[in-house]
Design a protein around this motif. Sequence first.
Motif, PDB file in Angstrom:
ATOM      1  N   GLY A 493       0.722  -1.459  -0.058  1.00 28.63           N
ATOM      2  CA  GLY A 493      -0.026   0.051   0.033  1.00 28.63           C
ATOM      3  C   GLY A 493       0.790   1.199  -0.076  1.00 28.63           C
ATOM      4  N   ASP A 494       1.885   0.983  -0.669  1.00 28.70           N
ATOM      5  CA  ASP A 494       3.049   2.282  -0.532  1.00 28.70           C
ATOM      6  C   ASP A 494       2.713   3.367  -2.068  1.00 28.70           C
ATOM      7  N   ARG A 495       1.826   4.173  -1.796  1.00 24.19           N
ATOM      8  CA  ARG A 495       1.428   4.951  -2.817  1.00 24.19           C
ATOM      9  C   ARG A 495       2.666   5.756  -3.542  1.00 24.19           C
ATOM     10  N   GLU A 496       3.452   6.151  -2.809  1.00 21.68           N
ATOM     11  CA  GLU A 496       4.468   7.137  -3.508  1.00 21.68           C
ATOM     12  C   GLU A 496       5.702   6.182  -4.534  1.00 21.68           C
ATOM     13  N   SER A 497       5.814   4.934  -3.870  1.00 18.94           N
ATOM     14  CA  SER A 497       6.826   4.038  -4.387  1.00 18.94           C
ATOM     15  C   SER A 497       6.054   3.732  -5.823  1.00 18.94           C
ATOM     16  N   ALA A 498       4.763   3.133  -5.525  1.00 11.36           N
ATOM     17  CA  ALA A 498       3.884   2.881  -6.681  1.00 11.36           C
ATOM     18  C   ALA A 498       3.767   3.839  -7.728  1.00 11.36           C
ATOM     19  N   ILE A 499       3.723   5.108  -7.470  1.00 13.99           N
ATOM     20  CA  ILE A 499       3.470   6.131  -8.347  1.00 13.99           C
ATOM     21  C   ILE A 499       5.081   6.484  -9.005  1.00 13.99           C
ATOM     22  N   GLU A 500       6.088   6.255  -8.316  1.00 14.24           N
ATOM     23  CA  GLU A 500       7.162   6.453  -8.926  1.00 14.24           C
ATOM     24  C   GLU A 500       7.766   5.031  -9.779  1.00 14.24           C
ATOM     25  N   MET A 501       7.482   3.988  -9.378  1.00 11.48           N
ATOM     26  CA  MET A 501       7.763   2.897 -10.187  1.00 11.48           C
ATOM     27  C   MET A 501       6.929   2.978 -11.522  1.00 11.48           C
ATOM     28  N   SER A 502       5.763   3.291 -11.422  1.00 12.15           N
ATOM     29  CA  SER A 502       4.785   3.497 -12.602  1.00 12.15           C
ATOM     30  C   SER A 502       5.261   4.491 -13.595  1.00 12.15           C
ATOM     31  N   ARG A 503       6.124   5.508 -12.878  1.00 12.32           N
ATOM     32  CA  ARG A 503       6.587   6.494 -13.913  1.00 12.32           C
ATOM     33  C   ARG A 503       7.771   5.754 -14.726  1.00 12.32           C
ATOM     34  N   ARG A 504       8.654   5.196 -13.749  1.00  7.09           N
ATOM     35  CA  ARG A 504       9.691   4.359 -14.461  1.00  7.09           C
ATOM     36  C   ARG A 504       9.301   3.574 -15.321  1.00  7.09           C
ATOM     37  N   LEU A 505       8.416   2.775 -15.267  1.00  6.58           N
ATOM     38  CA  LEU A 505       7.791   1.737 -16.308  1.00  6.58           C
ATOM     39  C   LEU A 505       7.022   2.325 -17.300  1.00  6.58           C
ATOM     40  N   GLY A 506       6.724   3.633 -17.173  1.00  6.68           N
ATOM     41  CA  GLY A 506       6.114   4.444 -18.591  1.00  6.68           C
ATOM     42  C   GLY A 506       4.655   4.342 -18.482  1.00  6.68           C
ATOM     43  N   PHE A 507       4.039   3.803 -17.380  1.00  6.47           N
ATOM     44  CA  PHE A 507       2.598   3.813 -16.980  1.00  6.47           C
ATOM     45  C   PHE A 507       2.253   5.443 -16.931  1.00  6.47           C
ATOM     46  N   LEU A 508       3.218   6.056 -16.392  1.00  4.09           N
ATOM     47  CA  LEU A 508       2.821   7.676 -16.112  1.00  4.09           C
ATOM     48  C   LEU A 508       3.801   8.349 -16.661  1.00  4.09           C
ATOM     49  N   THR A 509       3.515   9.525 -17.054  1.00  3.15           N
ATOM     50  CA  THR A 509       4.527  10.506 -17.861  1.00  3.15           C
ATOM     51  C   THR A 509       5.047  11.401 -16.655  1.00  3.15           C
ATOM     52  N   GLY A 510       4.535  11.698 -15.256  1.00  3.41           N
ATOM     53  CA  GLY A 510       4.762  12.539 -14.501  1.00  3.41           C
ATOM     54  C   GLY A 510       4.153  13.787 -14.718  1.00  3.41           C
ATOM     55  N   MET A 511       3.336  14.013 -15.679  1.00  5.23           N
ATOM     56  CA  MET A 511       2.424  15.132 -16.105  1.00  5.23           C
ATOM     57  C   MET A 511       1.025  15.050 -15.548  1.00  5.23           C
ATOM     58  N   GLU A 512       0.629  13.766 -15.060  1.00  7.44           N
ATOM     59  CA  GLU A 512      -0.801  13.565 -14.782  1.00  7.44           C
ATOM     60  C   GLU A 512      -1.249  14.506 -13.494  1.00  7.44           C
ATOM     61  N   ASN A 513      -2.559  14.780 -13.383  1.00  2.00           N
ATOM     62  CA  ASN A 513      -3.153  15.729 -12.459  1.00  2.00           C
ATOM     63  C   ASN A 513      -3.643  14.668 -11.394  1.00  2.00           C
ATOM     64  N   VAL A 514      -3.921  15.339 -10.125  1.00  2.00           N
ATOM     65  CA  VAL A 514      -4.088  14.418  -9.116  1.00  2.00           C
ATOM     66  C   VAL A 514      -5.314  13.249  -9.282  1.00  2.00           C
ATOM     67  N   ILE A 515      -6.303  13.926  -9.976  1.00  2.00           N
ATOM     68  CA  ILE A 515      -7.369  12.738 -10.454  1.00  2.00           C
ATOM     69  C   ILE A 515      -6.947  11.635 -11.070  1.00  2.00           C
ATOM     70  N   MET A 516      -6.012  11.928 -12.064  1.00  2.00           N
ATOM     71  CA  MET A 516      -5.541  10.507 -12.902  1.00  2.00           C
ATOM     72  C   MET A 516      -4.577   9.937 -11.843  1.00  2.00           C
ATOM     73  N   LEU A 517      -3.852  10.499 -11.137  1.00  2.00           N
ATOM     74  CA  LEU A 517      -2.869   9.627 -10.299  1.00  2.00           C
ATOM     75  C   LEU A 517      -3.752   8.888  -9.496  1.00  2.00           C
ATOM     76  N   ASP A 518      -4.939   9.335  -8.859  1.00  2.00           N
ATOM     77  CA  ASP A 518      -5.661   8.548  -7.697  1.00  2.00           C
ATOM     78  C   ASP A 518      -6.254   7.422  -8.305  1.00  2.00           C
ATOM     79  N   ALA A 519      -6.884   7.720  -9.621  1.00  7.22           N
ATOM     80  CA  ALA A 519      -7.227   6.691 -10.376  1.00  7.22           C
ATOM     81  C   ALA A 519      -6.308   5.790 -10.740  1.00  7.22           C
ATOM     82  N   HIS A 520      -5.045   5.910 -11.249  1.00  2.07           N
ATOM     83  CA  HIS A 520      -4.031   5.113 -11.624  1.00  2.07           C
ATOM     84  C   HIS A 520      -3.754   4.025 -10.392  1.00  2.07           C
ATOM     85  N   VAL A 521      -3.293   4.994  -9.038  1.00  2.00           N
ATOM     86  CA  VAL A 521      -2.950   4.189  -7.956  1.00  2.00           C
ATOM     87  C   VAL A 521      -3.971   3.164  -7.634  1.00  2.00           C
TER      88      VAL A 521
END
Length: 618
Positions: A493-521
């Motif tokens: 349940g580690d949100r920050e690491s999940a987002i970081e790894m998603s960026r590194r894997l290319g699932f996220l660009t780093g430009m997403e807004n909070v709503i998108m990030l929440d949905a992704h997490v």
Amino acid sequence: MSWLNDVGKLINGLSLVAKEITKRSQALQTARTGDVETLISSSLKKALVSATEISGLTRGTVREFTNPKPKESIVYFNDSSDVAQSAPSTDKDGAVDQFAASVRDVSNDGGKLDGENEAKVLESSVEKESLVKEFESIDLGDRVDVDIEREATAKRRRPRERKVPSTPFSRLLGFAGLGAGLAWGTVQESTKRIMYGTPSSQDKQAAISPFLSDQNAERLAYALCRMRGAALKIGQMLSIQDESLVPAPILAALDIVRQGADVMPRWQLNQVLDAELGSDWQSKLTSFDYEPMAAASIGQVHRAVTKDGMQVAMKIQYPGVADSIESDIQNVKILLDYTNLIPKGLYLDSAMKVAREELSRECDYEMEAANQKRFRDVLSNAKGFYVPYVVDDTSSKRVLTTELVSGIPIDKVAQLSQETRNYVGKKLLELTLMELFVFRFMQACFHTDPNWSNFLYDEATKTINLIDFGAARAYPKSFVDEYLRMVVACANGDRESAIEMSRRLGFLTGMENVIMLDAHVQAAFIVGMPFAKPGGYDFCANNITQSISNLGATMLRHRLTPPPDEAYSLHRKLSGAFLACIKIGAVVPCRELLLDVYEHYQFGEESDEFLSSGSISS
Ligand SMILES: Nc1ncnc2c1ncn2[C@@H]1O[C@H](COP(=O)(O)OP(=O)(O)OP(=O)(O)O)[C@@H](O)[C@H]1O
């Protein structure tokens, strides 16, 4: 009137197909300078008119499955004669037959597929009876009751023996014929609507477009079963999408394409075997069963016995499918564009792209044989798994012969004891984690839900037999490192690491807004759920089926750029294992299995022997 526009569009589309024909066909070279549209429309008219007469000849033969054995379909070869029943190779390519077969539905009143519908009703009642008998003989519990009922009432289709259109020209004719059939179906539907009004369907699209009639959907499905190859593969890919992407009547009809293709006639099968293995192929076998045990999208599978007595499965590729991947995809695209059967959009384009890549890999049976040998090697010491032996001297680029293995498709394990279900679930997850994080080489499933028949469970030996390595591929270590970190972050349940790894894997660009990030997490955390707590995760009690099924779609919906195929397919692989555990209702110690892998994992090193042994198909 909109339906007239639609028909106009379709005729235009067929003209494009016609232009393609003239471009490619030597036979029609002379027409190039002439009026192509007139040419094709007059040919179409002729074909439509003659379809009624020809339909009787082109319907194919319904195969009668003989039981009990001995079966007439088995041919025995002995040393002295060593001659199989020879192929009457007098048949021409039969392109016109193919075309006529595709438009034959034109002649059917109200779009009914005449005998076919009747046969379906009969088959479904006979099958239901036998399924019910089977059900009565064992105590399966309520859940299985529902499954059997569903299976028995599903539309069943008996495989038909039909020649595969194997030349570019005959395949084009097949598509043109399908287009003509769809156009006629649309005219019929529109006429019906003028007379009786538009159906108040719950499915808006079906109510709006006369193209989307049930009969047109069935026409599409039957034609794809007849064409096989890339055309059928795309149909199969579409058939597992949800209604937001593919309209309900099309989905219902496409259920047919999942049940398997038509089968090649014996003469055509012999032609492929002669060409691939040499005309003396019989000398390597004791017997060959001409009745296929399976007819899949690019090939059909036959039982045989080798000279040294090994029971084998011979997968024999339909002729021409490997060379027609690109043109089939283009033709399906033209048809779908002009008929609006499937809403346009990103999905269709990416489905075509995936189909193209996957098919070109799957058509290469030499590569599949190499993948299978590699899997056999890496799993040789793993208890509870078996990869069948590849028989090289009866294998080639288009024929793959492997040791015949037994067992029930993995979804049928749902009918066995809870203990067995837990065991198989654990084994499946163990295998997935090994493929992902130990071998970094996996039986891929990019677009589909897992194919249950690729895992055959043999209760007597408590072994899962693995088949079908056509889409197997290796993965770069860097991806696998990040993916393991992401799964562990999700499990904890580690949100920050999940987002970081998603960026590194290319699932996220780093430009997403909070709503998108929440949905992704949220979507990503579904992957972590089974791994969250120790002591066994009950896949049956926790209702995550829908979330898991929609996982890919959710992850895709909230991205700004497409994730790399590698990252996406790793994700599909893990969710595929969850789907299997849900299907069989297993309780699996997921967290323990993951932590075991994590503790032994070496991050950041490239020295792993599986990668250095050569990336077979990355
Ligand atoms: N070695 C084998 N032993 C037993 N059955 C086999 C074997 N190989 C293939 N089969 C049967 O044939 C079916 C099709 O084989 P396979 O999955 O390899 O073909 P495919 O063309 O890749 O099919 P698909 O289009 O479903 O991916 C399998 O589901 C299985 O029922």
